[in-house]
Scaffold this active site. Sequence first.
Site, short mmCIF file in Angstrom:
data_model
loop_
_atom_site.label_atom_id
_atom_site.label_comp_id
_atom_site.label_asym_id
_atom_site.label_seq_id
_atom_site.Cartn_x
_atom_site.Cartn_y
_atom_site.Cartn_z
N TYR A 4 -2.29 -6.47 17.36
CA TYR A 4 -2.66 -5.32 16.02
C TYR A 4 -3.79 -4.81 15.82
O TYR A 4 -3.96 -3.45 15.80
CB TYR A 4 -2.58 -6.45 14.77
CG TYR A 4 -2.55 -5.95 13.57
CD1 TYR A 4 -1.72 -5.06 12.81
CD2 TYR A 4 -4.04 -6.24 12.40
CE1 TYR A 4 -1.76 -4.55 11.49
CE2 TYR A 4 -4.00 -5.72 11.43
CZ TYR A 4 -3.13 -4.81 10.75
OH TYR A 4 -3.24 -4.29 9.46
N ASN B 282 1.98 4.69 7.11
CA ASN B 282 1.40 3.22 6.85
C ASN B 282 2.14 2.21 7.00
O ASN B 282 1.82 1.03 6.97
CB ASN B 282 1.53 3.55 5.11
CG ASN B 282 1.57 2.21 4.40
OD1 ASN B 282 0.59 1.96 4.13
ND2 ASN B 282 2.73 1.88 3.94
N LYS C 177 -4.39 -1.01 16.10
CA LYS C 177 -4.98 -0.36 14.96
C LYS C 177 -6.18 0.50 15.46
O LYS C 177 -6.54 1.58 14.99
CB LYS C 177 -5.52 -1.16 14.02
CG LYS C 177 -4.26 -1.77 13.18
CD LYS C 177 -3.61 -0.51 12.44
CE LYS C 177 -2.54 -0.97 11.17
NZ LYS C 177 -1.95 0.14 10.49
N THR D 181 -1.55 -7.59 -0.72
CA THR D 181 0.02 -7.20 -0.30
C THR D 181 0.74 -8.64 0.38
O THR D 181 0.06 -9.56 0.63
CB THR D 181 0.13 -6.16 0.29
OG1 THR D 181 -0.24 -6.49 1.85
CG2 THR D 181 -0.62 -5.07 0.31
N LEU E 80 0.82 -1.17 -0.16
CA LEU E 80 0.21 -0.14 0.11
C LEU E 80 0.85 1.19 0.01
O LEU E 80 0.37 2.18 -0.57
CB LEU E 80 -0.71 0.08 1.06
CG LEU E 80 -2.15 -0.99 0.92
CD1 LEU E 80 -2.58 -1.37 2.39
CD2 LEU E 80 -3.32 -0.35 0.34
N1 LIG Z 1 -2.91 -5.00 3.04
C1 LIG Z 1 -4.07 -5.01 3.53
O1 LIG Z 1 -5.14 -5.55 3.39
C2 LIG Z 1 -4.24 -4.17 4.83
C3 LIG Z 1 -5.54 -4.30 5.47
C4 LIG Z 1 -5.50 -3.47 6.79
C5 LIG Z 1 -4.34 -2.63 7.09
N2 LIG Z 1 -3.16 -2.67 6.30
C6 LIG Z 1 -2.47 -1.76 6.88
O2 LIG Z 1 -1.70 -1.02 5.85
C7 LIG Z 1 -0.39 -0.58 6.10
C8 LIG Z 1 0.62 -1.16 4.85
O3 LIG Z 1 0.53 -2.64 4.80
P1 LIG Z 1 0.65 -3.47 3.46
O4 LIG Z 1 -0.21 -4.71 3.45
O5 LIG Z 1 1.16 -2.60 2.33
O6 LIG Z 1 2.13 -4.32 3.89
P2 LIG Z 1 3.72 -4.51 3.46
O7 LIG Z 1 4.46 -5.46 4.40
O8 LIG Z 1 3.46 -4.69 1.98
O9 LIG Z 1 4.11 -3.08 3.46
C9 LIG Z 1 4.52 -2.54 5.00
C10 LIG Z 1 5.68 -1.91 4.76
O10 LIG Z 1 6.23 -1.22 5.95
C11 LIG Z 1 7.56 -1.37 6.12
N3 LIG Z 1 8.04 -1.29 7.47
C12 LIG Z 1 7.69 -2.27 8.56
N4 LIG Z 1 8.20 -1.81 9.77
C13 LIG Z 1 8.66 -0.41 9.55
C14 LIG Z 1 9.48 0.50 10.38
N5 LIG Z 1 9.73 0.24 11.58
N6 LIG Z 1 9.97 1.60 9.62
C15 LIG Z 1 9.71 1.80 8.63
N7 LIG Z 1 8.88 0.86 7.48
C16 LIG Z 1 8.54 -0.24 8.15
C17 LIG Z 1 8.02 -2.80 5.65
O11 LIG Z 1 9.18 -2.93 5.13
C18 LIG Z 1 6.94 -2.99 4.35
O12 LIG Z 1 7.79 -2.54 3.22
C19 LIG Z 1 0.18 -1.31 7.69
O13 LIG Z 1 -0.09 -0.48 8.22
C20 LIG Z 1 -0.78 -2.46 7.50
O14 LIG Z 1 -1.21 -2.87 8.84
C21 LIG Z 1 -3.26 -3.32 5.43
#
Ligand SMILES: NC(=O)c1ccc[n+]([C@@H]2O[C@H](COP(=O)([O-])OP(=O)(O)OC[C@H]3O[C@@H](n4cnc5c(N)ncnc54)[C@H](O)[C@@H]3O)[C@@H](O)[C@H]2O)c1
Length: 291
Positions: free
Chosen positions: A159, A88, A163, A193, A16
Site C-alpha cells: 500500500y 479515490n 501510495k 471509514t 471518502l
Molecule cells: N480512510 C482513511 O483514513 C484513509 C487514509 C489514507 C488513504 N485513504 C485512501 O482513501 C481512499 C478511499 O478509502 P476509504 O477509506 O473511503 O475506503 P472504503 O473502503 O470505504 O472505500 C473505497 C471504495 O473503493 C471501491 N473500490 C475498490 N476497488 C475498486 C475498483 N477496482 N474499482 C472501483 N472501485 C473500487 C470499494 O468498493 C469502496 O467502496 C482509498 O484510496 C484509501 O487508500 C483512506
Amino acid sequence: MSAPRTAVVTGAGRGLGRAHALALAAAGHAVIVNDLGDGPAETVAAEIGAAGGTALVSHHDVTDFAATAELVGLAADRFGSLDVVVANAGILRDRTLASMSEAEWDDVIAVHLKGTFTIAHHAAAHWRARAKSGADVDGRLITTTSASGLFGNVGQSNYAAAKAGVAAFTLVAAQELRPYGVSVNCVAPSALTRLTEEPLRRYEGEITDRRREELDPRWVARVVAWLCRPGTRDVTGRVFDVRGPRVGIASGWHLEPTFTQPDDPEHLDRALRSAIAAAPPAADMEGQRHA
Ligand SMILES: NC(=O)c1ccc[n+]([C@@H]2O[C@H](COP(=O)([O-])OP(=O)(O)OC[C@H]3O[C@@H](n4cnc5c(N)ncnc54)[C@H](O)[C@@H]3O)[C@@H](O)[C@H]2O)c1
C-alpha cells in the site's frame, strides 16, 4: 444556463469517495458515482438525486484500462464533457513483507497505482483533445495518497509503495496537464471509514462520538471540493494531508545535508555518519502527528 460541470469519483459508493461525490454534487457538479458491485454506488446516486443533484452510476473497475476509457466516454456522452476526476478507489491487503503473497502485492498496486493511471490517462487524453480544439478546459484531477505512502507504515509495503507512487505521479501529471488547463493535486486523508474503523479500534479502543466527528470523511471532501472550485486552477502539484479539521501541506524529499566524498575511502565512514546525524530523522508515520 450553462451546462453543469461533470465529475467522476472512483470508489464513491462508500467512505471518502461518497463524501467527495456528495460535496461535488452540492457544489453543482453532475457526478458519476463509480464503484464495484450493485448497491453502494446506487445508494449514493439516490442520495444525490434526493438532494436535488444529478448523478449517474458506474460499475467500471478502475484496474481495467478499457473500462475506464468507457467511464470517461460516459461523462462526455451524457454530459458533454468531463471536468473533474477524483481517483479515490482503494483496498487494503496488509501483511508484513516476509509474509505477503504475490496476489496481495499485485491487487493493491493494481487498484491504487494502475487505477489512478487508467482514469487519469483517459481523462488527460480527453482534456488534451479539448484544449487543442481551443476550449478553456479548467479541469481538475485529484489523486489520493496516504500517510503510509508519505511516511511509511509497518505491514503496508504494498500500500505504501502504491501510495508513494500516486504522490510522485501527481507531481508529473501536474506538470504535464498544466498546458491543457488542468490542475492536479493529491489528498492524504485520515477519516473513519470501513478501511480504518478496525485499526482505529485496535489503537484507541471504543470510538467516541467526538472522534467520529473529527474523522468524518466530509472534512476531506471539503478540501477536495475547494480544489474543484472555479478560480483554484492555479493550485497544482500539491499534496494536502487532511486529518479532520487539521490540514497540512506535505512536501517531498529534500537533499539535506550534502557533502563531497572524501578522497580517502577510510574517511567515507565518518563523512556519511556525520551527514546522517545532521539529517532530519528517518520518516515514520507515528512521528508525523499534526501539531
Ligand atoms: N480512510 C482513511 O483514513 C484513509 C487514509 C489514507 C488513504 N485513504 C485512501 O482513501 C481512499 C478511499 O478509502 P476509504 O477509506 O473511503 O475506503 P472504503 O473502503 O470505504 O472505500 C473505497 C471504495 O473503493 C471501491 N473500490 C475498490 N476497488 C475498486 C475498483 N477496482 N474499482 C472501483 N472501485 C473500487 C470499494 O468498493 C469502496 O467502496 C482509498 O484510496 C484509501 O487508500 C483512506
